[in-house]
Design a protein around this motif. Structure first.
Motif, PDB file in Angstrom:
ATOM      1  N   UNK A 235      66.417  80.410  31.248  1.00  0.00           N
ATOM      2  CA  UNK A 235      67.347  81.193  32.253  1.00  0.00           C
ATOM      3  C   UNK A 235      66.281  82.264  33.560  1.00  0.00           C
ATOM      4  N   UNK A 236      65.398  82.751  33.058  1.00  0.00           N
ATOM      5  CA  UNK A 236      64.523  83.724  33.633  1.00  0.00           C
ATOM      6  C   UNK A 236      63.556  82.859  34.440  1.00  0.00           C
ATOM      7  N   UNK A 237      63.457  81.798  34.393  1.00  0.00           N
ATOM      8  CA  UNK A 237      62.963  80.659  35.864  1.00  0.00           C
ATOM      9  C   UNK A 237      63.924  80.155  36.996  1.00  0.00           C
ATOM     10  N   UNK A 238      65.697  80.609  36.170  1.00  0.00           N
ATOM     11  CA  UNK A 238      66.477  80.172  36.440  1.00  0.00           C
ATOM     12  C   UNK A 238      66.503  81.560  38.264  1.00  0.00           C
ATOM     13  N   UNK A 239      66.597  83.081  37.477  1.00  0.00           N
ATOM     14  CA  UNK A 239      66.912  84.053  37.691  1.00  0.00           C
ATOM     15  C   UNK A 239      65.124  83.869  39.272  1.00  0.00           C
ATOM     16  N   UNK A 240      64.306  83.692  38.767  1.00  0.00           N
ATOM     17  CA  UNK A 240      62.898  83.821  39.985  1.00  0.00           C
ATOM     18  C   UNK A 240      63.805  83.138  41.076  1.00  0.00           C
ATOM     19  N   UNK A 241      64.175  81.726  40.772  1.00  0.00           N
ATOM     20  CA  UNK A 241      63.883  81.346  42.167  1.00  0.00           C
ATOM     21  C   UNK A 241      65.648  81.571  42.357  1.00  0.00           C
ATOM     22  N   UNK A 242      66.077  82.305  42.017  1.00  0.00           N
ATOM     23  CA  UNK A 242      67.579  82.767  42.946  1.00  0.00           C
ATOM     24  C   UNK A 242      66.396  84.429  43.865  1.00  0.00           C
TER      25      UNK A 242
ATOM     26  N   UNK B 275      77.534  72.038  42.519  1.00  0.00           N
ATOM     27  CA  UNK B 275      78.280  71.705  43.752  1.00  0.00           C
ATOM     28  C   UNK B 275      78.192  69.788  43.389  1.00  0.00           C
ATOM     29  N   UNK B 276      77.307  69.220  42.476  1.00  0.00           N
ATOM     30  CA  UNK B 276      77.151  67.989  41.886  1.00  0.00           C
ATOM     31  C   UNK B 276      76.526  67.849  41.099  1.00  0.00           C
ATOM     32  N   UNK B 277      76.952  67.100  39.848  1.00  0.00           N
ATOM     33  CA  UNK B 277      75.633  66.464  38.877  1.00  0.00           C
ATOM     34  C   UNK B 277      75.311  64.922  39.265  1.00  0.00           C
ATOM     35  N   UNK B 278      73.594  64.885  39.481  1.00  0.00           N
ATOM     36  CA  UNK B 278      72.842  64.432  39.720  1.00  0.00           C
ATOM     37  C   UNK B 278      72.944  63.319  38.467  1.00  0.00           C
TER      38      UNK B 278
ATOM     39  N   UNK C 185      64.824  82.776  47.154  1.00  0.00           N
ATOM     40  CA  UNK C 185      65.874  82.940  47.711  1.00  0.00           C
ATOM     41  C   UNK C 185      65.912  81.165  47.963  1.00  0.00           C
ATOM     42  N   UNK C 186      65.329  80.170  47.614  1.00  0.00           N
ATOM     43  CA  UNK C 186      65.740  78.381  47.656  1.00  0.00           C
ATOM     44  C   UNK C 186      66.164  78.497  48.342  1.00  0.00           C
ATOM     45  N   UNK C 187      66.942  77.150  48.544  1.00  0.00           N
ATOM     46  CA  UNK C 187      67.651  76.623  50.074  1.00  0.00           C
ATOM     47  C   UNK C 187      68.713  75.871  48.863  1.00  0.00           C
ATOM     48  N   UNK C 188      68.431  75.314  47.430  1.00  0.00           N
ATOM     49  CA  UNK C 188      68.497  74.353  46.882  1.00  0.00           C
ATOM     50  C   UNK C 188      68.073  74.529  45.353  1.00  0.00           C
ATOM     51  N   UNK C 189      68.606  74.462  44.309  1.00  0.00           N
ATOM     52  CA  UNK C 189      68.774  74.718  43.025  1.00  0.00           C
ATOM     53  C   UNK C 189      69.631  74.151  41.954  1.00  0.00           C
ATOM     54  N   UNK C 190      68.424  73.060  41.363  1.00  0.00           N
ATOM     55  CA  UNK C 190      69.345  72.087  40.535  1.00  0.00           C
ATOM     56  C   UNK C 190      68.781  72.432  38.776  1.00  0.00           C
ATOM     57  N   UNK C 191      69.272  71.741  38.502  1.00  0.00           N
ATOM     58  CA  UNK C 191      69.559  72.878  36.756  1.00  0.00           C
ATOM     59  C   UNK C 191      69.472  71.899  36.102  1.00  0.00           C
ATOM     60  N   UNK C 192      68.143  71.119  34.653  1.00  0.00           N
ATOM     61  CA  UNK C 192      69.157  70.359  33.618  1.00  0.00           C
ATOM     62  C   UNK C 192      69.730  71.450  32.551  1.00  0.00           C
TER      63      UNK C 192
ATOM     64  N   UNK D 292      74.426  79.386  37.575  1.00  0.00           N
ATOM     65  CA  UNK D 292      74.358  78.997  38.824  1.00  0.00           C
ATOM     66  C   UNK D 292      75.975  79.876  39.459  1.00  0.00           C
ATOM     67  N   UNK D 293      76.643  80.433  38.778  1.00  0.00           N
ATOM     68  CA  UNK D 293      77.074  81.213  39.595  1.00  0.00           C
ATOM     69  C   UNK D 293      76.518  82.156  40.383  1.00  0.00           C
ATOM     70  N   UNK D 294      75.727  82.985  39.792  1.00  0.00           N
ATOM     71  CA  UNK D 294      74.826  83.766  40.672  1.00  0.00           C
ATOM     72  C   UNK D 294      74.437  83.229  41.901  1.00  0.00           C
ATOM     73  N   UNK D 295      73.636  82.438  41.669  1.00  0.00           N
ATOM     74  CA  UNK D 295      72.850  82.075  42.638  1.00  0.00           C
ATOM     75  C   UNK D 295      73.783  81.827  43.977  1.00  0.00           C
ATOM     76  N   UNK D 296      74.879  80.838  43.180  1.00  0.00           N
ATOM     77  CA  UNK D 296      75.693  80.208  44.563  1.00  0.00           C
ATOM     78  C   UNK D 296      76.186  81.831  45.352  1.00  0.00           C
ATOM     79  N   UNK D 297      76.789  82.498  44.775  1.00  0.00           N
ATOM     80  CA  UNK D 297      76.898  84.087  45.097  1.00  0.00           C
ATOM     81  C   UNK D 297      75.780  84.077  45.814  1.00  0.00           C
ATOM     82  N   UNK D 298      74.386  84.152  46.096  1.00  0.00           N
ATOM     83  CA  UNK D 298      73.744  84.442  46.899  1.00  0.00           C
ATOM     84  C   UNK D 298      73.926  83.649  48.027  1.00  0.00           C
ATOM     85  N   UNK D 299      74.502  82.839  48.338  1.00  0.00           N
ATOM     86  CA  UNK D 299      74.092  81.540  49.477  1.00  0.00           C
ATOM     87  C   UNK D 299      73.524  80.672  48.588  1.00  0.00           C
TER      88      UNK D 299
END
Length: 355
Positions: free
Chosen positions: A101-108, A152-155, A111-118, A129-136
């Motif tokens: 979660x800390x790493x996800x926050x750092x990517x938010x 938006x998609x599951x790979x 301001x990366x364009x796409x954030x993909x998480x396992x 993920x909602x927080x990231x989406x709210x940030x665009x």
């Protein structure tokens, strides 16, 4: 299949290392970081992309440093070399939801364009993920899903049914279609592992009435722990004739336990192991088969999907991503982008892969 590793750009590696040092906290698991490549001249995405060149795609695996996710990283970096995107890869060094979660926050924050998480824990990841989406930021999952999130998609590497049934057929085929077997899984909250296990339960009961699953245990992402748990299972169930390692650390772990116990040919194991980690056990016979997929291709597809999202492109019912990744299906109802059917890896083809 992708059989060579791509040399990563030093410039982007430096960027990713800088990201690691600026991450807001490491959590109890800590984190590690490595980068991909920005590529050369932007070429657009194969299969109808275009407009996503230069996008920054960040992938956060469940665990960094194990062959499986490093192979995904190789595939993602290779894709960005071809497409012209920037691939960032950083994950916890232990399968720790808080560290992830800390790493996800750092990517938010980056301001990366796409954030993909396992996600290690889909439920706790959903608000982030909602927080990231709210940030665009365009958000997705890969390898394991967070179905109750705004992704938006599951790979997906292969269908849930395909993987669960292939594991069951492989272990029961080695066991002669009957007997008792146990499962050594990894994280108790991993959505993909749990969904495969549900298929294995139902499919075993339906197709193999003379077989039963006697126990399911969880070793985290710890191979040594998986070996110990498999040993304990064999001691607790002297009539056990099968073991399934449900992830890439437990697959070699259960094979090692059988080898250590001198029960090769008496207790049969299969699992979801990377080819090179399983090759010695497949050759020796303590593992009968590994059910997997081309992991580097999964990483490539993950990067491509991130670029598509960043560009605002819709996925087609069938997508040709690259010369060797074709016919990738997309289900708009579930928003699942499916790489393809699982592979069965044996001693005869394990050498075809370099991870």
């Amino acid at each position: 299949m992708r059989m060579t590793r791509t040399t990563r750009s030093a410039a982007v590696l430096s960027l990713a290392l800088a990201l690691a040092t600026t991450a807001c906290g490491q959590g109890s698991g800590g984190s590690a970081s490595s980068g991909g490549s920005t590529g050369g001249a932007a070429s657009g995405s194969a299969g109808g992309g275009g407009g996503g060149e230069g996008a920054t795609v960040a992938f956060v695996p469940k665990l960094q440093g194990i062959p499986y996710f490093e192979a995904m990283n190789t595939g993602g970096a290779a894709a960005c070399e071809e497409i012209g995107c920037t691939w960032l890869y950083q994950g916890p060094v232990e399968a720790d939801p808080a560290a992830q979660a800390d790493i996800v926050r750092s990517f938010i924050q980056q301001g990366v364009d796409a954030l993909i998480v396992a996600p290690n824990d889909p439920d706790s990841m959903a608000p982030l993920l909602k927080q990231a989406a709210d940030a665009g930021i365009k958000v997705a999952t890969a390898d394991t899903d967070a179905p109750n999130s705004v992704r938006e998609v599951f790979v997906s590497q292969a269908s849930t049914e395909g993987i669960g049934e292939a594991l069951t057929d492989a272990v029961l085929g080695a066991m002669g279609g009957k007997g008792k077997y146990a499962i050594v899984s990894c994280g108790q909250t991993a959505q993909n592992l749990n969904s495969w296990i549900e298929v294995q339960k139902a499919y075993t009961a339906e197709k193999y009435p003379d077989a039963e699953i006697v126990d399911i245990v969880y070793a985290g992402e710890d191979q040594a722990q998986a070996t110990q748990m498999a040993t304990d299972l064999m001691n607790a169930h002297p009539d056990l004739t099968g073991l399934v390692g449900e992830c890439t650390s437990s697959a070699p772990g259960v094979a090692q336990a059988v080898q250590d116990a001198g029960k090769t040919g008496q207790v049969f194991t299969v699992g979801l192991g990377t080819p090179q980690s399983m090759a010695p056990y497949l050759t020796e016979g303590s593992s009968s088969a590994s059910i997997l997929w081309d992991v580097e291709n999964l990483g490539h597809l993950t990067a491509w999907a991130g670029v598509q999202l960043a560009a605002g492109e819709e996925f087609q019912a069938s997508n040709d991503v690259s010369s060797d990744i074709t016919g990738v299906t997309f289900d708009p109802a579930t928003k699942v982008l499916l790489l393809g059917p699982p592979l069965t890896i044996t001693k005869d083809n394990a050498g075809d892969y370099d991870y």
